[in-house]
Scaffold this motif. Structure first.
Motif, PDB file in Angstrom:
ATOM      1  N   THR A  38     -11.594  42.549  -3.501  1.00 37.87           N
ATOM      2  CA  THR A  38     -10.664  43.681  -3.431  1.00 37.87           C
ATOM      3  C   THR A  38     -10.064  43.913  -4.816  1.00 37.87           C
ATOM      4  O   THR A  38     -10.177  43.067  -5.729  1.00 37.87           O
ATOM      5  CB  THR A  38      -9.538  43.386  -2.438  1.00 37.87           C
ATOM      6  N   ASP A  40      -6.965  43.877  -5.493  1.00 36.65           N
ATOM      7  CA  ASP A  40      -5.928  42.852  -5.680  1.00 36.65           C
ATOM      8  C   ASP A  40      -6.520  41.579  -6.255  1.00 36.65           C
ATOM      9  O   ASP A  40      -5.942  40.946  -7.138  1.00 36.65           O
ATOM     10  CB  ASP A  40      -5.241  42.536  -4.348  1.00 36.65           C
ATOM     11  N   GLU A  62      -7.438  57.438  -4.634  1.00 32.41           N
ATOM     12  CA  GLU A  62      -7.120  56.257  -3.836  1.00 32.41           C
ATOM     13  C   GLU A  62      -7.039  55.006  -4.724  1.00 32.41           C
ATOM     14  O   GLU A  62      -6.123  54.190  -4.597  1.00 32.41           O
ATOM     15  CB  GLU A  62      -8.168  56.053  -2.738  1.00 32.41           C
ATOM     16  N   THR A  63      -7.998  54.857  -5.626  1.00 28.94           N
ATOM     17  CA  THR A  63      -7.968  53.712  -6.546  1.00 28.94           C
ATOM     18  C   THR A  63      -6.737  53.774  -7.437  1.00 28.94           C
ATOM     19  O   THR A  63      -6.080  52.757  -7.679  1.00 28.94           O
ATOM     20  CB  THR A  63      -9.244  53.694  -7.408  1.00 28.94           C
ATOM     21  N   ARG A  65      -3.891  55.124  -6.693  1.00 31.57           N
ATOM     22  CA  ARG A  65      -2.718  54.795  -5.893  1.00 31.57           C
ATOM     23  C   ARG A  65      -2.575  53.283  -5.723  1.00 31.57           C
ATOM     24  O   ARG A  65      -1.471  52.725  -5.842  1.00 31.57           O
ATOM     25  CB  ARG A  65      -2.835  55.465  -4.520  1.00 31.57           C
ATOM     26  N   ILE A  66      -3.696  52.603  -5.462  1.00 33.99           N
ATOM     27  CA  ILE A  66      -3.657  51.147  -5.275  1.00 33.99           C
ATOM     28  C   ILE A  66      -3.246  50.448  -6.563  1.00 33.99           C
ATOM     29  O   ILE A  66      -2.416  49.524  -6.549  1.00 33.99           O
ATOM     30  CB  ILE A  66      -5.032  50.637  -4.793  1.00 33.99           C
TER      31      ILE A  66
END
Length: 267
Positions: A38, A40, A62-63, A65-66
């Motif tokens: 992931t 993280d 999306e990437t 945002r993460i």
């Protein structure tokens, strides 16, 4: 003829159907390929600044945002670590003095390339003396504001035998194993404000104001996007002190006759 029960033959299969041979153990499944790490896991050791650079180059929303959420988490963790270094007043005994004060003031903070040691402020007090009680209250608040400085407290005559109450409260300021300043009978002459105590500690070098990120901030500590700290009490105190070109005296005492003090503070 000996029968090998582990062989995969029609004869053995027929024997298994009649219960002569036990069922074959299930064939182990081929291990599945490990899942892709992931974000993280992949960027677990990246700093907030590095994560911001990655977010700016993210291939999709999306990437991005993460990565931004990870960056904010890093900043929050850094704030918690910063605030946890001291952040309160530590009661000590006479036997603790050298270790908790003199030696502690020689310790350089991690990442301090200037090797400035640690500011240590010692409060000698006695309960029931109005200006001593007030100083103790102020020190508790200032310790929370400045977690990079170590604040300790000890009853005056438990630290220095036969210390007169007239000398209390006493503040002794250390850094790098040296006494930078001492304030005797602080607030005995008049009622003083917490800002005055904070300013003196900054001028004396016991406190070096830090640029701390305000709660909820998304700005990195290592770039020019830091929040304006004009609302930080330590920033106001530093500005007020330097605007008058004030210099901290080597000794600040409440009474003139205290100037011949021969007390030894490195106990």
């Amino acid at each position: 003829m000996a029968i090998n029960p582990n062989e995969d033959t029609e004869f053995n299969e027929a024997l298994r159907k009649h219960g002569i041979l036990p069922p074959r153990p299930p064939t182990p499944r081929s291990p599945s390929p490990p899942p892709a790490p992931t974000l993280d896991e992949k960027y677990a050791h990246y700093t907030a600044a590095q994560l911001r650079e990655l977010a700016a180059e993210a291939p999709d929303d999306e990437t991005e945002r993460i990565l931004e959420a990870m960056r904010r988490k890093r900043l929050q963790e850094a704030r918690r670590i910063e605030m946890a270094r001291f952040g309160r007043v530590y009661p000590i005994s006479r036997e603790d003095y050298t270790r908790e004060v003199t030696e502690a003031s020689k310790v350089n903070e991690e990442g301090d390339e200037q090797e400035r040691g640690t500011g240590v402020v010692v409060l000698l007090y006695k309960d029931g003396i109005a200006h001593s009680d007030r100083a103790k209250e102020y020190i508790n608040i200032i310790a929370q504001r400045h977690p990079h400085t170590k604040f300790v407290s000890i009853v005056g005559d438990k630290c220095i035998p036969n210390l007169p109450d007239a000398r209390l409260p006493m503040l002794i300021i250390y850094r790098k194993g040296e006494v930078l300043n001492q304030l005797v009978a602080w607030g005995a002459d008049r009622e003083r404000k917490i800002e005055e105590m904070e300013a003196v500690l900054i001028l004396a070098g016991g406190i070096i104001p830090q640029q701390r990120l305000p709660p909820g901030s998304e700005h990195d500590s290592d770039n020019s996007d830091l929040e304006d700290l004009d609302d930080d009490p330590s920033s106001r105190m530093r500005s007020a002190a330097t605007s008058t070109n004030a210099k901290a005296p080597k000794n600040v005492r409440g009474k003139k006759e205290d100037s011949d003090s021969d007390f030894e503070f490195d106990l």
